[in-house]
Write a protein that holds these residues in place. Structure first.
Motif, PDB file in Angstrom:
ATOM      1  N   UNK A 206      16.666  64.732 -23.142  1.00 12.69           N
ATOM      2  CA  UNK A 206      15.459  64.077 -22.582  1.00 12.69           C
ATOM      3  C   UNK A 206      14.777  65.266 -22.009  1.00 12.69           C
ATOM      4  N   UNK A 207      14.995  66.456 -22.134  1.00 10.24           N
ATOM      5  CA  UNK A 207      14.146  67.631 -21.328  1.00 10.24           C
ATOM      6  C   UNK A 207      13.576  68.244 -22.607  1.00 10.24           C
TER       7      UNK A 207
ATOM      8  N   UNK B 225       2.781  61.063 -18.662  1.00  6.63           N
ATOM      9  CA  UNK B 225       4.005  61.378 -17.898  1.00  6.63           C
ATOM     10  C   UNK B 225       4.186  62.836 -18.055  1.00  6.63           C
ATOM     11  N   UNK B 226       4.799  63.398 -17.145  1.00  7.30           N
ATOM     12  CA  UNK B 226       5.071  64.886 -17.187  1.00  7.30           C
ATOM     13  C   UNK B 226       6.043  65.269 -17.918  1.00  7.30           C
ATOM     14  N   UNK B 227       6.096  66.529 -18.505  1.00  7.11           N
ATOM     15  CA  UNK B 227       7.063  66.946 -19.295  1.00  7.11           C
ATOM     16  C   UNK B 227       8.352  67.364 -18.572  1.00  7.11           C
ATOM     17  N   UNK B 228       9.584  67.033 -19.041  1.00  5.11           N
ATOM     18  CA  UNK B 228      10.718  67.266 -18.524  1.00  5.11           C
ATOM     19  C   UNK B 228      11.338  68.425 -18.520  1.00  5.11           C
ATOM     20  N   UNK B 229      11.638  69.123 -17.505  1.00  8.35           N
ATOM     21  CA  UNK B 229      12.440  70.416 -17.427  1.00  8.35           C
ATOM     22  C   UNK B 229      13.656  70.424 -16.579  1.00  8.35           C
ATOM     23  N   UNK B 230      14.898  70.875 -17.074  1.00  4.54           N
ATOM     24  CA  UNK B 230      15.795  71.255 -16.425  1.00  4.54           C
ATOM     25  C   UNK B 230      15.986  72.529 -15.678  1.00  4.54           C
ATOM     26  N   UNK B 231      16.104  72.534 -14.386  1.00  2.00           N
ATOM     27  CA  UNK B 231      16.301  73.721 -13.733  1.00  2.00           C
ATOM     28  C   UNK B 231      17.541  74.132 -13.317  1.00  2.00           C
ATOM     29  N   UNK B 232      18.215  75.307 -13.703  1.00  2.00           N
ATOM     30  CA  UNK B 232      19.609  75.668 -13.390  1.00  2.00           C
ATOM     31  C   UNK B 232      19.464  76.806 -12.426  1.00  2.00           C
ATOM     32  N   UNK B 233      20.438  76.656 -11.361  1.00  2.00           N
ATOM     33  CA  UNK B 233      20.198  77.839 -10.519  1.00  2.00           C
ATOM     34  C   UNK B 233      21.866  77.828  -9.628  1.00  2.00           C
ATOM     35  N   UNK B 234      22.194  78.833  -9.182  1.00  2.00           N
ATOM     36  CA  UNK B 234      23.461  78.822  -8.490  1.00  2.00           C
ATOM     37  C   UNK B 234      23.217  78.990  -6.870  1.00  2.00           C
ATOM     38  N   UNK B 235      21.664  78.953  -6.809  1.00  2.00           N
ATOM     39  CA  UNK B 235      21.509  79.401  -5.131  1.00  2.00           C
ATOM     40  C   UNK B 235      19.918  79.244  -4.971  1.00  2.00           C
TER      41      UNK B 235
ATOM     42  N   UNK C 193       6.991  74.677 -10.471  1.00  2.00           N
ATOM     43  CA  UNK C 193       7.189  73.748 -11.672  1.00  2.00           C
ATOM     44  C   UNK C 193       7.258  72.329 -11.417  1.00  2.00           C
ATOM     45  N   UNK C 194       7.622  71.857 -10.372  1.00  2.00           N
ATOM     46  CA  UNK C 194       7.461  70.570  -9.614  1.00  2.00           C
ATOM     47  C   UNK C 194       5.994  70.080  -9.467  1.00  2.00           C
ATOM     48  N   UNK C 195       5.072  71.023  -9.206  1.00  2.00           N
ATOM     49  CA  UNK C 195       3.548  70.564  -9.365  1.00  2.00           C
ATOM     50  C   UNK C 195       3.288  69.962 -10.649  1.00  2.00           C
ATOM     51  N   UNK C 196       3.691  70.478 -11.902  1.00  2.00           N
ATOM     52  CA  UNK C 196       3.092  70.132 -13.272  1.00  2.00           C
ATOM     53  C   UNK C 196       4.084  69.761 -14.048  1.00  2.00           C
ATOM     54  N   UNK C 197       5.624  69.664 -13.689  1.00  2.00           N
ATOM     55  CA  UNK C 197       6.639  69.053 -14.517  1.00  2.00           C
ATOM     56  C   UNK C 197       7.456  68.129 -13.733  1.00  2.00           C
ATOM     57  N   UNK C 198       8.164  67.285 -14.366  1.00  2.00           N
ATOM     58  CA  UNK C 198       9.313  66.739 -13.765  1.00  2.00           C
ATOM     59  C   UNK C 198      10.444  67.521 -14.020  1.00  2.00           C
ATOM     60  N   UNK C 199      10.883  67.698 -12.744  1.00  2.00           N
ATOM     61  CA  UNK C 199      11.925  69.042 -12.656  1.00  2.00           C
ATOM     62  C   UNK C 199      13.229  68.232 -12.272  1.00  2.00           C
ATOM     63  N   UNK C 200      14.365  68.387 -13.003  1.00  2.00           N
ATOM     64  CA  UNK C 200      15.736  67.839 -12.577  1.00  2.00           C
ATOM     65  C   UNK C 200      16.526  69.091 -12.100  1.00  2.00           C
TER      66      UNK C 200
END
Length: 348
Positions: free
Chosen positions: A60-61, A2-12, A24-31
Motif C-alpha cells: 500500500x506504500x 489522495x496523498x502518496x503513502x510512505x512508511x517511515x521506520x525509526x528506532x528512536x 513528510x507528513x505535510x505532503x505524504x500520508x506517513x505510517x
C-alpha cells in the motif's frame, strides 16, 4: 487528490527524526513503524514482529524511508527490493562507524555490520546527513587506530547510490536574543553520560583547572559518580528541556564540539543558531559547520586547547562572530533546505 503513502521506520525519536516526520507528513500520508529496539533482549522478537508488519503494509506504500541503519532497516530494505519499492535509508553517524577503542559505532559488532551491509546494498538510495559519513579519516586523536571511517570504507564494494542531505534547523526553535547578557569567558558542551569521552568531556575536565577565570558548563549529563574532585568552575547541568537548553545557548559565549567522531553536529548548529561562538575538533564535517565563525582544534591536546581558548578570549569581535555564527547556519543548514531536498528526491 489522495496523498502518496510512505512508511517511515525509526528506532528512536530524536529532534532531527521528528523534523523529518513533520516534513513528510505535510505532503505524504506517513505510517510510522517503531519498536523499542534499545531493549536488546527483545530485539529478536521485534525482528519477527517487524517482518509481518512490513509485509502487511508494503503493497500500500510507494516509498519506505528508514532513519538509521540497524536491525530495523533489514526487513524494510529486503522486502522493499523484493516488492520493487524504493527504500531510502537516512544515515546519521553511528551506522557508518566502527571505533572499538571508544566502544562506538554499530559496525564494530559483526552481526550488526552484516545486517547493515545487506540493508545498504538492498536500498534504492542512502541519505547520509553529512558527506563525511561516506568516507573520512580521523586524525584528531593521534593514538586512535581506527582512523578510517564511513560506509564506503567499511563496505568497499557497495554500489548503492547516495545523496548527502544535511540536517536542518529552524530559527524559531533556536532564537537569537539580545535580551540575555552572555556570561564572559563561559563555555557550554552538550552530551550524555555515555558520550563523555566521545564528545571530549575528559578534555574539558582537564582544562577547567587551568583556566580558573572561565566557567565551563556541561548539559545533558550529571556529574560522573567516579569523579571525586571537580573543579569549581566546571558545572554539570543535567538533562534539560529544549526551552532550558535554548536559554543556556543564549547565556554562554562559546560552545564546545570536541568530538572524536561526529555524524553531523546537531547541538553545534543549535548553539551557533543561538549565537554561540563555536570551538570544535577537526573531525568529520565540524570544520565545515564552523567555517570562519570560530576556532578549530586540530589535535586532542590539553595545551593546544588552553592556548586556543586564551586566544579567542582576547578577540574584540565576539559580538560580530556571534551574529555571523547564526547567519551561517541560517544560510547553509536551515530546515527549509533539508525540506526542499527531501521533497525533491521523493517527488522524482
Amino acid at each position: 487528490m489522495s496523498k502518496i503513502k510512505i512508511l517511515f521506520v525509526t528506532p528512536s525519536f530524536q529532534s532531527f527524526v521528528k523534523n523529518d516526520i513533520n516534513i513528510l507528513q505535510e505532503y505524504f500520508k506517513v505510517t510510522i513503524n517503531h519498536y523499542p529496539w534499545q531493549n536488546k533482549s527483545l530485539a529478536p522478537y521485534y525482528f519477527i514482529l517487524q517482518f509481518f508488519s512490513i509485509l502487511k503494509k508494503i503493497l500500500s506504500v510507494k516509498y519506505i524511508v528508514v532513519s538509521f541503519g540497524g536491525y530495523w532497516s533489514f526487513w524494510p530494505s529486503v522486502l522493499g527490493k523484493i516488492f520493487s519499492k524504493k527504500v531510502f535509508i537516512i544515515l546519521h553517524g553511528t551506522d557508518c562507524a566502527s571505533i572499538p577503542e571508544i566502544n562506538y559505532g554499530s559496525l564494530r559488532l559483526p552481526i550488526l555490520k552484516f545486517i547493515c551491509g545487506i540493508s545498504y546494498r538492498s536500498a534504492h538510495c542512502l541519505l547520509p546527513v553529512s558527506e563525511s559519513l561516506a568516507k573520512t579519516k580521523l586524525d584528531f586523536l593521534p593514538s586512535l587506530k581506527a582512523k578510517n571511517q564511513g560506509f564506503q570504507y567499511h563496505f568497499p564494494n557497495l554500489t548503492t547510490p547516495y545523496i548527502t542531505i544535511n540536517n536542518g534547523f529552524s530559527p524559531d526553535d533556536w532564537p537569537w536574543g539580545e535580551e540575555i547578557n552572555r556570561l564572559p569567558h563561559s563555555f557550554l558542551a552538550v552530551f550524555s553520560n555515555e558520550q563523555y569521552i566521545l564528545k571530549g568531556g575528559d578534555l574539558i575536565y582537564k582544562i577547567a583547572a587551568e583556566l580558573p577565570e572561565s566557567t565551563f558548563f556541561i548539559a545533558g549529563m550529571s556529574k560522573p559518580e567516579n569523579m571525586e574532585e571537580c573543579p569549581k568552575n566546571l558545572k554539570f547541568l543535567g538533562r534539560l528541556s529544549q526551552q532550558e537548553l535554548s536559554h543556556w545557548y543564549r547565556k554562554v559565549t562559546f560552545y564546545f564540539q570536541l568530538s572524536l567522531f561526529e555524524g553531523f553536529g546537531c547541538a553545534l548548529c543549535e548553539a551557533m543558531l543561538s549565537g554561540c561562538i563555536p570551538i570544535g575538533s577537526n573531525v568529520n564535517n565540524i570544520p565545515q559547520i564552523i567555517a570562519k565563525n570560530g576556532e578549530i582544534l586540530n589535535v586532542k591536546c590539553e595545551k593546544e586547547l588552553v592556548d586556543l581558548i586564551k586566544k579567542i578570549n582576547l578577540r574584540k569581535d565576539l559580538d560580530d562572530l556571534s551574529m555571523k555564527s547564526r547567519t551561517h547556519i541560517l544560510k547553509n543548514y536551515s530546515i527549509m533546505l533539508r525540506k526542499n531536498k527531501l521533497l525533491e528526491l521523493l517527488s522524482n
